[in-house]
Design a protein around this motif. Sequence first.
Motif, PDB file in Angstrom:
ATOM      1  N   LYS A  40     -29.915 -23.909 -31.587  1.00 13.65           N
ATOM      2  CA  LYS A  40     -28.873 -24.906 -31.362  1.00 13.65           C
ATOM      3  C   LYS A  40     -29.457 -26.308 -31.281  1.00 13.65           C
ATOM      4  O   LYS A  40     -28.948 -27.248 -31.898  1.00 13.65           O
ATOM      5  CB  LYS A  40     -28.120 -24.574 -30.070  1.00 13.65           C
ATOM      6  CG  LYS A  40     -27.006 -25.561 -29.705  1.00 13.65           C
ATOM      7  CD  LYS A  40     -25.815 -25.412 -30.620  1.00 13.65           C
ATOM      8  CE  LYS A  40     -24.666 -26.282 -30.141  1.00 13.65           C
ATOM      9  NZ  LYS A  40     -23.492 -26.191 -31.031  1.00 13.65           N
ATOM     10  N   ILE A  41     -30.557 -26.480 -30.534  1.00 11.48           N
ATOM     11  CA  ILE A  41     -31.114 -27.826 -30.410  1.00 11.48           C
ATOM     12  C   ILE A  41     -31.739 -28.290 -31.718  1.00 11.48           C
ATOM     13  O   ILE A  41     -31.770 -29.492 -32.008  1.00 11.48           O
ATOM     14  CB  ILE A  41     -32.130 -27.939 -29.249  1.00 11.48           C
ATOM     15  CG1 ILE A  41     -33.388 -27.099 -29.523  1.00 11.48           C
ATOM     16  CG2 ILE A  41     -31.490 -27.579 -27.929  1.00 11.48           C
ATOM     17  CD1 ILE A  41     -34.549 -27.447 -28.586  1.00 11.48           C
TER      18      ILE A  41
ATOM     19  N   GLN B 117     -28.904 -29.661 -33.491  1.00 10.62           N
ATOM     20  CA  GLN B 117     -28.516 -30.934 -32.874  1.00 10.62           C
ATOM     21  C   GLN B 117     -29.491 -32.048 -33.242  1.00 10.62           C
ATOM     22  O   GLN B 117     -29.089 -33.197 -33.445  1.00 10.62           O
ATOM     23  CB  GLN B 117     -28.429 -30.769 -31.357  1.00 10.62           C
ATOM     24  CG  GLN B 117     -27.236 -29.929 -30.916  1.00 10.62           C
ATOM     25  CD  GLN B 117     -27.294 -29.538 -29.457  1.00 10.62           C
ATOM     26  OE1 GLN B 117     -28.371 -29.388 -28.886  1.00 10.62           O
ATOM     27  NE2 GLN B 117     -26.136 -29.347 -28.843  1.00 10.62           N
TER      28      GLN B 117
ATOM     29  N   THR C 284     -28.525 -35.459 -35.249  1.00 15.38           N
ATOM     30  CA  THR C 284     -28.871 -36.802 -34.798  1.00 15.38           C
ATOM     31  C   THR C 284     -29.574 -37.580 -35.902  1.00 15.38           C
ATOM     32  O   THR C 284     -29.277 -38.761 -36.148  1.00 15.38           O
ATOM     33  CB  THR C 284     -29.784 -36.739 -33.560  1.00 15.38           C
ATOM     34  OG1 THR C 284     -29.149 -35.961 -32.548  1.00 15.38           O
ATOM     35  CG2 THR C 284     -30.071 -38.129 -33.018  1.00 15.38           C
TER      36      THR C 284
ATOM     37  N   LEU D 236     -22.752 -34.383 -30.464  1.00 14.98           N
ATOM     38  CA  LEU D 236     -23.815 -33.421 -30.718  1.00 14.98           C
ATOM     39  C   LEU D 236     -23.399 -31.996 -30.362  1.00 14.98           C
ATOM     40  O   LEU D 236     -24.232 -31.092 -30.322  1.00 14.98           O
ATOM     41  CB  LEU D 236     -25.080 -33.809 -29.936  1.00 14.98           C
ATOM     42  CG  LEU D 236     -25.696 -35.159 -30.302  1.00 14.98           C
ATOM     43  CD1 LEU D 236     -27.015 -35.361 -29.562  1.00 14.98           C
ATOM     44  CD2 LEU D 236     -25.904 -35.283 -31.800  1.00 14.98           C
ATOM     45  N   ASP D 237     -22.119 -31.824 -30.103  1.00 12.75           N
ATOM     46  CA  ASP D 237     -21.593 -30.476 -29.849  1.00 12.75           C
ATOM     47  C   ASP D 237     -22.332 -29.802 -28.698  1.00 12.75           C
ATOM     48  O   ASP D 237     -22.730 -28.643 -28.774  1.00 12.75           O
ATOM     49  CB  ASP D 237     -21.699 -29.621 -31.121  1.00 12.75           C
ATOM     50  CG  ASP D 237     -20.910 -28.312 -31.008  1.00 12.75           C
ATOM     51  OD1 ASP D 237     -19.958 -28.261 -30.224  1.00 12.75           O
ATOM     52  OD2 ASP D 237     -21.262 -27.344 -31.713  1.00 12.75           O
ATOM     53  N   PHE D 238     -22.517 -30.564 -27.598  1.00 12.14           N
ATOM     54  CA  PHE D 238     -23.151 -29.989 -26.416  1.00 12.14           C
ATOM     55  C   PHE D 238     -22.291 -28.866 -25.855  1.00 12.14           C
ATOM     56  O   PHE D 238     -21.073 -28.994 -25.770  1.00 12.14           O
ATOM     57  CB  PHE D 238     -23.345 -31.057 -25.337  1.00 12.14           C
ATOM     58  CG  PHE D 238     -24.488 -31.992 -25.586  1.00 12.14           C
ATOM     59  CD1 PHE D 238     -25.439 -31.725 -26.562  1.00 12.14           C
ATOM     60  CD2 PHE D 238     -24.627 -33.145 -24.839  1.00 12.14           C
ATOM     61  CE1 PHE D 238     -26.504 -32.584 -26.773  1.00 12.14           C
ATOM     62  CE2 PHE D 238     -25.687 -34.017 -25.044  1.00 12.14           C
ATOM     63  CZ  PHE D 238     -26.624 -33.740 -26.016  1.00 12.14           C
TER      64      PHE D 238
ATOM     65  N   ASN E 263     -30.395 -29.134 -24.218  1.00 15.00           N
ATOM     66  CA  ASN E 263     -29.814 -30.270 -24.941  1.00 15.00           C
ATOM     67  C   ASN E 263     -30.549 -31.577 -24.677  1.00 15.00           C
ATOM     68  O   ASN E 263     -30.454 -32.515 -25.468  1.00 15.00           O
ATOM     69  CB  ASN E 263     -28.337 -30.430 -24.598  1.00 15.00           C
ATOM     70  CG  ASN E 263     -28.126 -30.705 -23.111  1.00 15.00           C
ATOM     71  OD1 ASN E 263     -28.363 -31.794 -22.625  1.00 15.00           O
ATOM     72  ND2 ASN E 263     -27.688 -29.702 -22.381  1.00 15.00           N
TER      73      ASN E 263
END
Length: 381
Positions: A196-197, A200, A204, A322-324, A331
Amino acid sequence: MKTKKSAYTKKEIEGQPKLWQLVYNLILAEEQRIKDFLNPLFEQKDLEIILTGAGSSAFVGEAAQGLVQKNTGCLARAIATTDLVTHPENFFPDNNKPVLLVSFARSGNSPESVEAVNLANKFCSNIQHLIITCNENGELYKYTEANTETALAVLLPEEANDKSLAMTGSFTSMLLSVLLVCNKNKAGDLKSEVNKIIEQGKLTLDSYESLKEITHLDFDRVVFLGSGPMLGIARECHLKLQELTDGKVVCKHDSFLGFRHGPRAVTNEKTLVVYLFSPSNHVYRYERDLAISIGEDPRNIWSLSVGHKEDSAINSNLNLDLDFEKDQELNIVPATIIGQVLGYYKSLQLGLDPDNPSVSGAISRVVKGVTIYDYPENTKI
């Protein structure tokens, strides 16, 4: 984009998502060795974990502190080596209390980082060391090789050893590493969050052009705000932008709630406020209230929102969703890229070389000019 002025910085910023995968693979491969060293420590009654480093390396500890404490069940404190070296008697326990000193170091050669290890050994009778570093030739890594019974090193991939002045991939890879190893869950259980990160981070970086446009606003001061673990990221972002612009842009950091208690006085018509929002809906309610208040300021203060879906009430110049996810702890790693990208483009805009932005030479990749003095033997401990 290529520029004659920057051979490394942009490449190192953009390489981070790939680097995080390499770091994760490394932790998976060495997990048994790491857990054999750490798990018996985590089970010791009253273990205290001290997270330390100098400069950006210290901010790794600040960002990780709360999560390390939560995920190990042990007291964790972030104390910079620059504090430990001058006042060790204020921080190291003077009894047989077990201590794990976690040292973060890109080069492993900063004088304060080496001395902090020496002082820990002097003050603590029950001390173990975890060194997370990017340099196998550094003094801290060599220390672990000579002290295998009481010290363990996590040597990060060569790609983490930034060549530029500003720490980028080294910071995020050390942060990811400590969050993975100081966790009672197996690293394999965190695969989906690591994936996931990585996504993200890519998201970014895909916003490069939008962030570049923000740097063309006529600001000369920037405030980064974060809550909880994100506060440490706000501090790292403030340093990154300030050092990459050679101090021409003055930066501050604070928590959302703390900013109301005086520091908000720094804002003026030439201020950019960067909101590093929490994934927690409960925390976000506090953060949103402040952001709305700043958005209503008649001076039309510029702002950049990071983390959540766009909120018209906040009225930011740019929103990066960022769809946290609510329970996502890692995150804070991709959020760090925001300060790096803003710093990189503002540096270029000001005519500086992001690889070596310090025109006067006042700052350098490895700190210079620090003399280490012997701690007085007759000082009461």
